[in-house]
Design a protein around this motif. Structure first.
Motif, short mmCIF file in Angstrom:
data_model
loop_
_atom_site.label_atom_id
_atom_site.label_comp_id
_atom_site.label_asym_id
_atom_site.label_seq_id
_atom_site.Cartn_x
_atom_site.Cartn_y
_atom_site.Cartn_z
N VAL A 69 28.02 -12.30 21.39
CA VAL A 69 29.07 -13.33 21.50
C VAL A 69 29.89 -13.37 20.22
CG1 VAL A 69 29.44 -15.84 21.60
CG2 VAL A 69 27.90 -14.73 23.24
N HIS A 80 36.95 -18.20 22.17
CA HIS A 80 35.61 -18.77 22.30
C HIS A 80 35.37 -19.31 23.71
CE1 HIS A 80 35.00 -19.43 17.69
NE2 HIS A 80 35.65 -18.32 17.95
N LEU A 83 34.19 -16.92 26.44
CA LEU A 83 32.82 -16.42 26.35
C LEU A 83 31.92 -17.56 26.80
CD1 LEU A 83 33.24 -14.76 22.87
CD2 LEU A 83 33.18 -13.58 25.08
N ILE A 85 28.08 -18.89 27.94
CA ILE A 85 26.64 -18.66 27.97
C ILE A 85 26.04 -19.57 29.03
CG2 ILE A 85 24.45 -18.79 26.72
CD1 ILE A 85 25.91 -18.09 24.19
N PRO A 104 31.05 -20.75 22.04
CA PRO A 104 31.33 -20.33 23.41
C PRO A 104 31.24 -21.51 24.37
CG PRO A 104 29.09 -19.74 22.81
CD PRO A 104 29.74 -20.28 21.57
#
Length: 194
Positions: A69, A80, A83, A85, A104
């Motif tokens: 990341v 950010h 991305l 998670i 993220p």
């Protein structure tokens, strides 16, 4: 967008997922994770969003996931918020996210508000209660500036009642969040259906 795997096999073993039956083989290294992104970019040059899902819980491979990341945020031309998670809820992930200079977006696989049902659906998934998980996710959403993306796989007779959806709405009321309702994929031998 592109979903990137963080494991070979499954670390969580959710009851409604085909991959949850295979068991964990190993964690992927950060370069293996990044190689998937490179391949995705080769096939889809306009790719602009990466979701780190794994076939299990990305936070079980936290060091390698966060390394990938950070690299994509700092050198890969990804914002950010592009991305993401995914997690079923892991305090270690939240601790790392709050300490990271890269922030993220967060996706939370929730699937039910009922604690007992959630432990059944995600038997090795999380020790965080729904309340603790949604509270931590809300704090991170406000900290990062990106809404939490709650994932809710709809399963007939399990988590699709109006009562449960009303409870979800009450739980998330006023929070910086969105909910993605996903129809379950029928898997041979699984009791779960759309």
């Amino acid at each position: 967008g592109l979903c990137v795997s963080t494991q070979v096999g499954c670390a969580v073993g959710c009851r409604f997922c085909m991959t949850g039956r295979s068991g964990l083989v190993r964690q992927l290294g950060s370069l293996e994770i990044l190689a998937q992104v490179r391949e995705g970019l080769r096939r889809m040059p306009t790719l602009s969003k990466i979701k780190f899902m794994g076939m299990g819980e990305p936070s079980h491979n936290l060091r390698n996931v966060l390394s990938a990341v950070r690299f994509l945020a700092e050198y890969g031309d990804f914002g950010h918020k592009d991305l993401v998670i995914s997690t079923v809820g892991d305090e270690r992930l939240f601790n790392e996210l709050f300490a990271s200079r890269v922030r993220p977006a967060l996706a939370v696989s929730l699937h039910t508000i009922d604690e007992e049902e959630r432990r059944t659906l995600l038997p090795r998934g999380t020790r965080m209660t729904v309340e603790a998980l949604t509270d931590a996710a809300e704090r991170y959403a406000r900290f990062s500036g990106y809404p939490v993306q709650y994932e809710w796989t709809l399963m007939a007779g399990v988590n699709d009642s109006f009562e449960e959806i009303d409870e979800l709405a009450r739980r998330l009321s006023g929070q910086y969040a969105m909910v993605n309702f996903i129809p379950v994929n029928a898997v041979e031998g699984s009791p779960y259906c759309r």
